[in-house]
Design a protein around this motif. Structure first.
Motif, PDB file in Angstrom:
ATOM      1  N   LEU A  91       1.060  -1.179   0.106  1.00 43.61           N
ATOM      2  CA  LEU A  91      -0.015   0.124   0.062  1.00 43.61           C
ATOM      3  C   LEU A  91       0.948   1.286   0.006  1.00 43.61           C
ATOM      4  O   LEU A  91       0.487   2.313  -0.725  1.00 43.61           O
ATOM      5  CB  LEU A  91      -1.068  -0.015   1.280  1.00 43.61           C
ATOM      6  N   VAL A  92       1.791   1.374   0.834  1.00 39.75           N
ATOM      7  CA  VAL A  92       2.873   2.304   0.972  1.00 39.75           C
ATOM      8  C   VAL A  92       3.357   2.608  -0.522  1.00 39.75           C
ATOM      9  O   VAL A  92       3.449   3.804  -1.069  1.00 39.75           O
ATOM     10  CB  VAL A  92       3.646   2.472   1.981  1.00 39.75           C
ATOM     11  N   ARG A  93       4.084   1.493  -1.129  1.00 40.62           N
ATOM     12  CA  ARG A  93       4.944   1.713  -2.394  1.00 40.62           C
ATOM     13  C   ARG A  93       3.751   2.128  -3.352  1.00 40.62           C
ATOM     14  O   ARG A  93       4.091   2.830  -4.502  1.00 40.62           O
ATOM     15  CB  ARG A  93       5.502   0.413  -2.440  1.00 40.62           C
ATOM     16  N   TYR A  94       2.571   1.618  -3.378  1.00 36.62           N
ATOM     17  CA  TYR A  94       1.409   2.220  -4.463  1.00 36.62           C
ATOM     18  C   TYR A  94       1.222   3.474  -4.177  1.00 36.62           C
ATOM     19  O   TYR A  94       1.172   4.471  -5.258  1.00 36.62           O
ATOM     20  CB  TYR A  94       0.322   1.319  -4.061  1.00 36.62           C
ATOM     21  N   LEU A  95       1.006   4.020  -3.318  1.00 34.43           N
ATOM     22  CA  LEU A  95       0.598   5.458  -3.112  1.00 34.43           C
ATOM     23  C   LEU A  95       1.967   6.349  -3.082  1.00 34.43           C
ATOM     24  O   LEU A  95       1.761   7.281  -3.742  1.00 34.43           O
ATOM     25  CB  LEU A  95       0.273   5.678  -1.466  1.00 34.43           C
ATOM     26  N   ARG A  96       3.145   5.733  -2.868  1.00 35.69           N
ATOM     27  CA  ARG A  96       4.298   6.500  -3.276  1.00 35.69           C
ATOM     28  C   ARG A  96       4.170   6.799  -4.837  1.00 35.69           C
ATOM     29  O   ARG A  96       4.809   7.628  -5.549  1.00 35.69           O
ATOM     30  CB  ARG A  96       5.637   5.867  -2.819  1.00 35.69           C
ATOM     31  N   ALA A  97       4.049   5.588  -5.453  1.00 35.36           N
ATOM     32  CA  ALA A  97       3.935   5.557  -6.947  1.00 35.36           C
ATOM     33  C   ALA A  97       2.964   6.514  -7.565  1.00 35.36           C
ATOM     34  O   ALA A  97       3.242   7.302  -8.606  1.00 35.36           O
ATOM     35  CB  ALA A  97       4.058   4.223  -7.630  1.00 35.36           C
ATOM     36  N   MET A  98       1.729   6.705  -6.998  1.00 37.89           N
ATOM     37  CA  MET A  98       0.542   7.280  -7.353  1.00 37.89           C
ATOM     38  C   MET A  98       0.714   8.778  -6.905  1.00 37.89           C
ATOM     39  O   MET A  98      -0.276   9.680  -7.222  1.00 37.89           O
ATOM     40  CB  MET A  98      -0.586   6.871  -7.030  1.00 37.89           C
ATOM     41  N   ARG A  99       1.674   8.971  -6.131  1.00 41.42           N
ATOM     42  CA  ARG A  99       1.822  10.380  -5.461  1.00 41.42           C
ATOM     43  C   ARG A  99       1.491  11.824  -6.439  1.00 41.42           C
ATOM     44  O   ARG A  99       0.797  12.564  -6.084  1.00 41.42           O
ATOM     45  CB  ARG A  99       3.282  10.620  -4.870  1.00 41.42           C
ATOM     46  N   PRO A 100       1.886  11.563  -7.707  1.00 40.23           N
ATOM     47  CA  PRO A 100       1.740  12.769  -8.361  1.00 40.23           C
ATOM     48  C   PRO A 100       0.150  12.882  -8.712  1.00 40.23           C
ATOM     49  O   PRO A 100      -0.272  14.051  -8.759  1.00 40.23           O
ATOM     50  CB  PRO A 100       2.601  12.519  -9.483  1.00 40.23           C
ATOM     51  N   ASP A 120      -4.492   6.591   5.739  1.00 39.69           N
ATOM     52  CA  ASP A 120      -4.046   7.988   6.023  1.00 39.69           C
ATOM     53  C   ASP A 120      -2.632   7.572   6.568  1.00 39.69           C
ATOM     54  O   ASP A 120      -1.595   8.499   6.427  1.00 39.69           O
ATOM     55  CB  ASP A 120      -4.730   8.408   7.437  1.00 39.69           C
ATOM     56  N   ARG A 121      -2.077   6.580   7.387  1.00 33.96           N
ATOM     57  CA  ARG A 121      -0.903   6.365   7.751  1.00 33.96           C
ATOM     58  C   ARG A 121      -0.191   6.130   6.655  1.00 33.96           C
ATOM     59  O   ARG A 121       1.078   6.538   6.745  1.00 33.96           O
ATOM     60  CB  ARG A 121      -1.187   4.963   8.796  1.00 33.96           C
ATOM     61  N   ALA A 122      -0.592   5.076   5.756  1.00 31.24           N
ATOM     62  CA  ALA A 122       0.442   4.743   4.583  1.00 31.24           C
ATOM     63  C   ALA A 122       0.610   6.124   3.689  1.00 31.24           C
ATOM     64  O   ALA A 122       1.511   6.101   3.213  1.00 31.24           O
ATOM     65  CB  ALA A 122      -0.420   3.615   3.580  1.00 31.24           C
ATOM     66  N   ALA A 123      -0.306   7.093   3.677  1.00 29.66           N
ATOM     67  CA  ALA A 123      -0.117   8.265   2.882  1.00 29.66           C
ATOM     68  C   ALA A 123       0.893   9.230   3.342  1.00 29.66           C
ATOM     69  O   ALA A 123       1.650   9.499   2.620  1.00 29.66           O
ATOM     70  CB  ALA A 123      -1.456   9.041   2.801  1.00 29.66           C
TER      71      ALA A 123
END
Length: 401
Positions: A91-100, A120-123
């Motif tokens: 989840l963290v890595r997905y959100l990091r990739a989708m950050r833009p 929220d925690r992962a974001a």
């Protein structure tokens, strides 16, 4: 409106190989809204269908007099079991990739398999300010709006967070509106639900408080049934974070049954509140309920709905029924609703009952199903959005009117 989405993004986790997807169906004022789900087997096609449904859900709540202007529709999905020990890292890595995308035009939140607290925690770990930060530039007073939403999320009702209850409250109001329209009393009416997590649990709670009997629920371990009615508060207290009930909490008279038993339960209303595609062309034949009220996303396959409609079962669609959670977020953030429990419930009740009434009125007028009527209403309201606020997809103009 074009059937193609505006944007599709596929992602593969370099650590585990799990795949994820983001589909943006349409934008309004440059932003789209839609949750992030995690489940094994999640596909891009599934996410695309959910993104289109979000476009409809947003548009259906368009009120020219409100501060909240509906957004476009989007959805995210990760093909991973949320119980997998690797799931949080994925989840963290997905959100990091989708950050833009999250920073600029995708406002997201909890969906199947994920809680808002976990997102929220992962974001934060992924470097994001908020999972809904794309909306912040649209706010008149960002600081006040964020405080209002935070205060609303802190509210508790009988030990449960308002944010965990409001969606199920909207589903319950949809059920009650359908019964009122049919001239059927809620007191004593029987209900079976699939799913006892955030949405299903809250729906059961509010329906029981309205006098209805919850005679069957289904979770990951199977079904629990009692024709005299289940003790919903006791079962809520005995469920885990994934909505699975500890069978040690069952009372004499409560029966543990096979997971599919909720479908064939002798009830007036079925509420699928768990997974997509739960009702297919084969198992729809087991259903004897008069109404199906879709709390989950896409729980009834189109071919199954045709067969159900032909034998007199009314299916109230997900784009109407489960739209309350998403709408409440934006009503609160944009200032139509304050951080107040009574105000939130009253506004949601009025909005959901009005929307159910509009949908069923349109179905009667057009001689169509409630789903077709809801889609037609959404198209009408999207046209109004386009005229006053601008929206675009792959083949629409990209400037506001």
């Amino acid at each position: 409106m074009s059937t193609a989405p505006l944007l599709s993004v596929d992602w593969t986790d370099h650590v585990t190989g799990h795949r994820g997807h983001l589909v943006v169906d349409r934008l309004v004022r440059g932003v789209a809204s839609g949750g992030l789900r995690m489940r094994p087997g999640c596909t891009r096609a599934e996410v695309a269908g959910l993104a289109r449904a979000m476009t409809y859900k947003e548009a259906l709540h368009y009120d020219p007099e409100a501060r909240y202007v509906p957004l476009g529709g989007a959805k995210g999905g990760i093909d991973c079991d949320p119980r997998d020990p690797e799931a949080y890292g994925v989840l963290v890595r997905y959100l990091r990739a989708m950050r833009p995308y999250v920073e600029r035009f995708w406002a997201t939140g909890e969906d199947l398999g994920l809680t808002q607290e976990l997102i929220d925690r992962a974001a934060a770990e992924a470097g994001l300010v908020s999972s809904v930060q794309a909306v912040f530039p649209l706010l008149d007073d960002e600081a006040a709006a964020r405080r209002r939403l935070a205060d609303a999320f802190a509210l508790r009702v009988d030990g449960l967070g308002l944010d965990a209850l409001i969606g199920g409250f909207g589903v319950a109001e949809s059920v009650l509106a359908v019964l009122d329209r049919a001239g059927e009393p809620a007191a004593g009416a029987r209900v079976a639900l699939q799913g006892f997590g955030t949405m299903g649990g809250a729906t059961a709670l509010f329906l029981e408080r309205a006098g209805m009997r919850i005679t069957a629920i289904a979770d990951e371990r199977g079904a629990i049934a009692n024709p005299a009615g289940l003790d919903v508060p006791a079962l809520l207290a005995a469920r885990d974070a994934h909505g699975t009930v500890n069978r040690a909490a069952l009372r004499p008279g409560d029966r543990a049954e096979a997971g599919y038993a909720w479908l064939s339960a002798d009830v007036d209303v079925l509420v699928p509140a768990a997974v997509s595609y739960a009702v297919d062309t084969a198992n729809q034949a087991w259903i004897t309920a008069r109404w199906i009220v879709e709390a989950a996303n896409l729980p009834v396959l189109p071919e199954a709905e045709e067969l159900l409609t032909a034998r007199g079962v009314t299916v109230l669609p997900d784009v109407v029924v489960n739209s309350g959670t998403n709408a409440w977020w934006w009503w609160t953030l944009f200032g139509d609703v304050g951080a107040d429990v009574d105000e939130a419930f009253a506004y949601t009740r009025r909005a959901m009952r009005t929307l159910v009434g509009d949908t069923l009125d349109r179905a009667d007028k057009d001689g169509t199903t409630p789903r077709a009527a809801a889609h037609a209403l959404a198209e009408d309201r999207m046209a109004a959005l386009a005229e006053h606020h601008g929206w675009y997809g792959p083949d629409e103009p990209r400037t506001a009117a």
